[in-house]
Each structure stands twice: as structure tokens, then as C-alpha cells.
Design a protein around this motif. Structure first.
Motif, mmCIF file in Angstrom:
data_model
loop_
_atom_site.group_PDB
_atom_site.id
_atom_site.type_symbol
_atom_site.label_atom_id
_atom_site.label_comp_id
_atom_site.label_asym_id
_atom_site.label_seq_id
_atom_site.Cartn_x
_atom_site.Cartn_y
_atom_site.Cartn_z
ATOM 1 N N GLN A 141 -4.699 -4.997 -9.470
ATOM 2 C CA GLN A 141 -3.471 -4.675 -8.739
ATOM 3 C C GLN A 141 -2.304 -5.333 -9.459
ATOM 4 O O GLN A 141 -2.468 -6.301 -10.190
ATOM 5 C CB GLN A 141 -3.540 -5.105 -7.277
ATOM 6 C CG GLN A 141 -3.514 -6.589 -7.026
ATOM 7 C CD GLN A 141 -3.637 -6.925 -5.535
ATOM 8 O OE1 GLN A 141 -4.235 -6.182 -4.758
ATOM 9 N NE2 GLN A 141 -3.082 -8.057 -5.157
ATOM 10 N N ALA A 142 -1.128 -4.773 -9.252
ATOM 11 C CA ALA A 142 0.073 -5.334 -9.867
ATOM 12 C C ALA A 142 0.311 -6.739 -9.341
ATOM 13 O O ALA A 142 -0.110 -7.081 -8.234
ATOM 14 C CB ALA A 142 1.272 -4.453 -9.560
ATOM 15 N N LYS A 143 0.962 -7.551 -10.159
ATOM 16 C CA LYS A 143 1.309 -8.891 -9.695
ATOM 17 C C LYS A 143 2.270 -8.755 -8.524
ATOM 18 O O LYS A 143 3.265 -8.055 -8.606
ATOM 19 C CB LYS A 143 1.980 -9.692 -10.807
ATOM 20 C CG LYS A 143 1.030 -10.130 -11.878
ATOM 21 C CD LYS A 143 1.737 -10.996 -12.889
ATOM 22 C CE LYS A 143 0.771 -11.413 -13.975
ATOM 23 N NZ LYS A 143 1.431 -12.195 -15.012
ATOM 24 N N GLY A 144 1.942 -9.410 -7.446
ATOM 25 C CA GLY A 144 2.806 -9.388 -6.273
ATOM 26 C C GLY A 144 3.362 -10.774 -6.019
ATOM 27 O O GLY A 144 3.419 -11.616 -6.920
ATOM 28 N N ASN A 145 3.759 -11.020 -4.799
ATOM 29 C CA ASN A 145 4.316 -12.314 -4.426
ATOM 30 C C ASN A 145 3.247 -13.386 -4.262
ATOM 31 O O ASN A 145 3.559 -14.566 -4.236
ATOM 32 C CB ASN A 145 5.127 -12.198 -3.129
ATOM 33 C CG ASN A 145 6.393 -11.399 -3.348
ATOM 34 O OD1 ASN A 145 6.986 -11.430 -4.415
ATOM 35 N ND2 ASN A 145 6.809 -10.668 -2.332
ATOM 36 N N GLU A 146 1.989 -12.968 -4.101
ATOM 37 C CA GLU A 146 0.901 -13.928 -3.921
ATOM 38 C C GLU A 146 0.152 -14.119 -5.229
ATOM 39 O O GLU A 146 -0.045 -13.177 -5.982
ATOM 40 C CB GLU A 146 -0.083 -13.433 -2.853
ATOM 41 C CG GLU A 146 0.515 -13.310 -1.473
ATOM 42 C CD GLU A 146 -0.488 -12.805 -0.451
ATOM 43 O OE1 GLU A 146 -0.470 -13.329 0.667
ATOM 44 O OE2 GLU A 146 -1.267 -11.888 -0.770
ATOM 45 N N SER A 147 -0.265 -15.363 -5.481
ATOM 46 C CA SER A 147 -1.141 -15.619 -6.618
ATOM 47 C C SER A 147 -2.470 -16.130 -6.066
ATOM 48 O O SER A 147 -2.510 -16.735 -4.990
ATOM 49 C CB SER A 147 -0.508 -16.632 -7.575
ATOM 50 O OG SER A 147 -0.252 -17.839 -6.911
ATOM 51 N N PHE A 148 -3.536 -15.864 -6.779
ATOM 52 C CA PHE A 148 -4.870 -16.181 -6.298
ATOM 53 C C PHE A 148 -5.555 -17.165 -7.238
ATOM 54 O O PHE A 148 -5.345 -17.118 -8.443
ATOM 55 C CB PHE A 148 -5.699 -14.895 -6.176
ATOM 56 C CG PHE A 148 -5.034 -13.848 -5.329
ATOM 57 C CD1 PHE A 148 -5.075 -13.932 -3.947
ATOM 58 C CD2 PHE A 148 -4.352 -12.792 -5.907
ATOM 59 C CE1 PHE A 148 -4.453 -12.984 -3.159
ATOM 60 C CE2 PHE A 148 -3.722 -11.833 -5.130
ATOM 61 C CZ PHE A 148 -3.774 -11.936 -3.753
ATOM 62 N N THR A 149 -6.404 -18.031 -6.665
ATOM 63 C CA THR A 149 -7.149 -18.999 -7.458
ATOM 64 C C THR A 149 -8.633 -18.889 -7.109
ATOM 65 O O THR A 149 -8.985 -18.541 -5.970
ATOM 66 C CB THR A 149 -6.666 -20.436 -7.183
ATOM 67 O OG1 THR A 149 -6.762 -20.700 -5.787
ATOM 68 C CG2 THR A 149 -5.231 -20.629 -7.626
#
Length: 157
Positions: A124-132
């Protein structure tokens, strides 16, 4: 006058190419007010990727028209026809490249593990959330498309 036409045609091609998005922060009107399926998951890995741009022909067509008009104004009658054709071909190639690069999207590939142990990958496109890695997330599926969101921590009652 020709410079204005060239600038306008190029701007229109870029704007039309930029209309597409896969951002998880943008919801299409057809997906609004529809019940979505939600599934829990855990992030295993996240890596940056690029979603290649689309070529729908708008850039190539606009470039061919602009190049043909610009080229046909050079030289006498015979030369203007040849240069016009060459200008149209060059314009189409340049317009296609502008459209393709203008619609590229910086994205992430997220490797997920479902509660069943099954693993899935989603881009998915980079959004406002980042994941770890190790983070709890939810998968929201609507109309055959799925997006990853951070899981909201439930407070005990």
C-alpha cells in the motif's frame, strides 16, 4: 501562443496522471458507507517499494499533439511535415515518460501474520501511519481491496 499551448498540454497531462492513488488515507466515494471486514494481524516486516506508474495514453497523446504542432511550425512546407511527424513521435515518447513517472507512488510492502499462523503480504502507498515489526494491526477489506491500519488498544472495562 505556442509556448502557452505546450505548457498547458504538459500541465494537463501531469495533472491527469496524478489523479490515481493507492493511499490508505484516501477512501474512494464508492467505498464510503460500506461495511468492511476487519481482521487482526501482526506485522512481521516492512520494506519500502515503488508502485510503477500507469500509462493510460494521456501523456503520450498530449505529447504527440504538442510535438506535432511545435514541429510543423519549423521550416518550409516539406520540412514542416517531416519535422512535425518527428516532433509528434518525440512528444509521444516524452509524454509517456512524464505520465509514467508522474504516477509512480512511494509505497510499503507489509508482511503480516494472521492469528491462524497464515502469512500474507500487502503493498500500500505510504500513509500517515508507519508500521514496525511485532506491532498489532488490523486489515480492513472493502470491495476486494485491503488496507493495513494500526490496531486500537482496547481499554479494560
Amino acid at each position: 501562443m505556442k509556448a502557452l499551448f505546450v505548457t498547458t498540454a504538459t500541465t494537463v497531462a501531469l495533472l491527469l496522471g496524478a489523479c490515481s492513488t493507492t493511499s490508505p488515507d484516501v477512501i474512494r466515494p464508492g467505498d464510503a458507507q460500506r461495511l468492511s471486514t476487519v481482521q487482526d494481524a501482526v506485522v512481521l516486516n516492512v520494506r519500502p517499494v515503488v508502485v510503477e506508474g500507469q500509462q493510460q495514453g494521456v501523456g503520450g497523446t498530449s505529447g504527440a499533439v504538442v510535438g506535432g504542432i511545435a514541429g510543423s511550425s519549423i521550416g518550409g512546407r516539406r520540412e514542416s511535415m517531416v519535422v512535425g511527424v518527428l516532433g509528434a513521435v518525440a512528444g509521444a515518447v516524452i509524454g509517456n515518460s512524464i505520465e509514467r513517472f508522474g504516477t509512480r507512488e512511494e509505497s510499503v510492502e507489509i508482511l503480516l501474520q494472521l492469528p491462524s499462523g497464515e502469512r500474507r503480504a500487502l503493498v500500500q502507498a505510504k500513509g500517515n501511519e508507519s508500521f514496525t515489526p511485532g506491532e498489532a494491526v488490523i486489515l480492513v477489506s472493502t470491495g476486494g481491496k485491503t488496507r493495513v491500519m494500526k490496531a486500537v488498544a482496547m481499554s479494560p472495562r
